[in-house]
Enzyme design. Structure first.
Site, mmCIF file in Angstrom:
data_model
loop_
_atom_site.group_PDB
_atom_site.id
_atom_site.type_symbol
_atom_site.label_atom_id
_atom_site.label_comp_id
_atom_site.label_asym_id
_atom_site.label_seq_id
_atom_site.Cartn_x
_atom_site.Cartn_y
_atom_site.Cartn_z
ATOM 1 N N SER A 36 0.820 -1.209 0.000
ATOM 2 C CA SER A 36 0.000 0.000 0.000
ATOM 3 C C SER A 36 0.854 1.259 0.000
ATOM 4 O O SER A 36 2.043 1.237 0.337
ATOM 5 C CB SER A 36 -0.957 0.026 1.201
ATOM 6 O OG SER A 36 -0.400 0.713 2.296
ATOM 7 N N VAL A 37 0.199 2.351 -0.358
ATOM 8 C CA VAL A 37 0.830 3.671 -0.376
ATOM 9 C C VAL A 37 1.294 4.089 1.016
ATOM 10 O O VAL A 37 2.202 4.909 1.170
ATOM 11 C CB VAL A 37 -0.160 4.713 -0.951
ATOM 12 C CG1 VAL A 37 -1.322 4.954 0.017
ATOM 13 C CG2 VAL A 37 0.527 6.026 -1.300
ATOM 14 N N LYS A 38 0.705 3.504 2.051
ATOM 15 C CA LYS A 38 0.989 3.920 3.422
ATOM 16 C C LYS A 38 2.400 3.553 3.882
ATOM 17 O O LYS A 38 2.886 4.100 4.876
ATOM 18 C CB LYS A 38 -0.042 3.310 4.376
ATOM 19 C CG LYS A 38 -1.480 3.716 4.098
ATOM 20 C CD LYS A 38 -1.729 5.182 4.389
ATOM 21 C CE LYS A 38 -3.219 5.499 4.320
ATOM 22 N NZ LYS A 38 -3.500 6.891 4.676
ATOM 23 N N ASP A 39 3.052 2.645 3.164
ATOM 24 C CA ASP A 39 4.438 2.314 3.521
ATOM 25 C C ASP A 39 5.309 3.565 3.514
ATOM 26 O O ASP A 39 6.206 3.730 4.354
ATOM 27 C CB ASP A 39 5.026 1.310 2.527
ATOM 28 C CG ASP A 39 4.435 -0.077 2.651
ATOM 29 O OD1 ASP A 39 3.577 -0.283 3.531
ATOM 30 O OD2 ASP A 39 4.822 -0.956 1.861
ATOM 31 N N ALA A 92 4.547 5.824 6.570
ATOM 32 C CA ALA A 92 4.797 5.124 7.830
ATOM 33 C C ALA A 92 6.282 5.214 8.197
ATOM 34 O O ALA A 92 6.638 5.563 9.336
ATOM 35 C CB ALA A 92 4.358 3.667 7.718
#
Length: 453
Positions: free
Chosen positions: A42-45, A48
């Protein structure tokens, strides 16, 4: 030799792919930015790791500490990867509307997962916002991430995602479309792209039940717009500090059904197996088609992988239960396809009313046909039983034949939905459908309403 020193070094540089069949009605080039190629899918890596590194740098996150965050699942995955490499513990708080796969994946990478109710106010002590914040205050040597208001969220996309999109399109991008949740992706990318070219249009995808669209257009935070919705990862009932509305040119809202349907279409028509917010983004793209000219280049960002939704949007039964599955329902047999294999619940004339009440409770039904040796001879409806109880408190001990109503009408399996609908009224709450070979099933108002698309 070329290799990454750890998994975190593989984050970013995700591909962009032309959308063909699903974007056929769009008059220009449409490209999908596939964030599923990040190691946490996901883009959230991106944000994060940025949030962790910034917290390490200024001392908020100390060696051996515990990372605490409220997440819809994807940010948690990115944080967990960082924690594994850097030696931290993780506690993640998610809402009960998130897919089971998301919770299972977080546990698989060593995180403790706490599930909170969705249908509560953000300020309610049971909400996942409140629980994660409280844990951050109570647990020693912990750091509460707060992705909604953490500026490192948007900074990650300003430093990484925005430049990637600009370089991959050779600066020819004219429109950027993305679902909005915490606001970090849209705001960070928008800031970078508009610095490069102020004429680039930024469109946010919102969902019904969220406040973003109306707030952007009117400046009013309308609590009447807030209600529970199914779509995951986009929309909010709060205004995160990471959403920079001044950088966003407009929002379009997408229904839960359209988001789910187009999530599946994206996989079937393009071979792109993405999550729920990608479906919302595609439908939003189609809703905005009048804004695009033949020479434009539109980039749509797809947040995460479809593997986290196999029990939801990619599951026929889940889709059918919510009326999301695109199936033609024209006859009586279609109305009961979800439950026609279950046995018909009945009572006999000589049984007591208490027996019927037990079955109504056990099977969570409202109507039940009555039979004797000749066949269907009557019916019971919970509302009729309720009224009868006030006339006679001993009704539970009476035989069913003393209180039953007229038998339900019987139709063939091929009877039209219109024919069935006309038979259900205030005096008759259900219809029996003859499936052949002595088998019957019941059609209720609920089945009729569930068939409405």
């Amino acid at each position: 030799m070329k290799y990454a020193k750890n998994i975190l070094e593989t984050i970013g540089n995700t591909p962009i792919v032309k959308l063909n069949k699903i974007a056929a009605e769009i008059p220009c080039l449409v490209l999908g930015k596939l964030e599923i190629f990040n190691p946490g899918n996901s883009v959230k890596d991106r944000m994060a790791v940025k949030m962790v590194e910034d917290a390490e740098a200024d001392g908020r996150l100390k060696p051996g500490g515990t990372i605490i965050e409220g997440t819809s699942g994807n940010t948690g995955m990115g944080l967990a990867l960082a924690a594994i490499v850097k030696g931290y513990k993780c506690i993640f708080v998610i809402s009960d509307k998130q897919s089971k796969e998301k919770a299972d994946i977080l546990r698989a990478v060593g995180a403790k997962v706490i599930v909170c109710p969705t249908d509560v106010e953000p300020t309610d002590p049971r909400s996942y916002y409140s629980v994660s914040k409280r844990l951050g205050e109570e647990i020693p040597n912990s750091w509460y991430v707060n992705q909604y208001d953490n500026p490192s969220n948007a900074t990650a996309h300003y430093e990484q995602t925005g430049p990637e999109i600009w370089e991959q399109t050779e600066g020819k991008i004219t429109h950027f479309i993305v679902g909005v949740g915490t606001g970090g992706t849209i705001s960070g990318v928008a800031k970078y792209l508009k610095e490069k070219n102020p004429n680039i249009k930024i469109w946010g995808i919102d969902t019904y039940g969220s406040v973003f669209k109306k707030y952007h257009e009117t400046g009013i935070f309308d609590e009447n717009e807030i209600y529970s919705y199914i779509t995951e990862g986009i929309g909010e009932d709060i205004l995160p500090k990471n959403v920079d509305f001044s950088l966003i040119d407009g929002f379009t809202k997408v229904t839960d059904k359209d988001a789910a349907v187009y999530t599946r279409k994206l996989a079937l028509e393009e071979g792109i197996f993405c999550g729920n917010s990608a479906g919302a983004a595609v439908k939003g793209l189609l809703q905005l088609k009048e804004h695009f000219k033949p020479e434009d280049v539109v980039v749509v960002l797809f947040h995460d992988s479809g593997s986290r939704y196999v029990g939801k949007m990619y599951n026929d039964e889940w889709m059918r239960e919510r009326g999301f599955l695109e199936e033609e329902i024209t006859k009586a047999e279609d109305l009961i396809k979800d439950h026609k294999d279950k046995p018909l619940v009945i009572v006999r004339t000589e049984e007591l009313v208490s027996h019927a009440i037990e079955r109504l409770k056990k099977y969570k039904i409202s109507q039940i046909p009555v039979i004797d040796t000749t066949g269907f001879v009557g019916s019971l409806d919970e509302s009729d039983l309720f009224r009868s109880y006030f006339e006679n408190k001993d009704i539970a001990d009476l035989p069913i034949k003393d209180v039953m109503g007229k038998p339900f009408p019987v139709v063939s399996a091929a009877a039209s939905v219109d024919e069935v609908s006309k038979l259900i009224n205030k005096d008759n709450q259900a219809v029996l459908v003859d499936l052949g070979n002595g088998k019957h099933h019941i059609i209720t108002k609920h089945d009729i309403i569930s068939s409405i698309k």
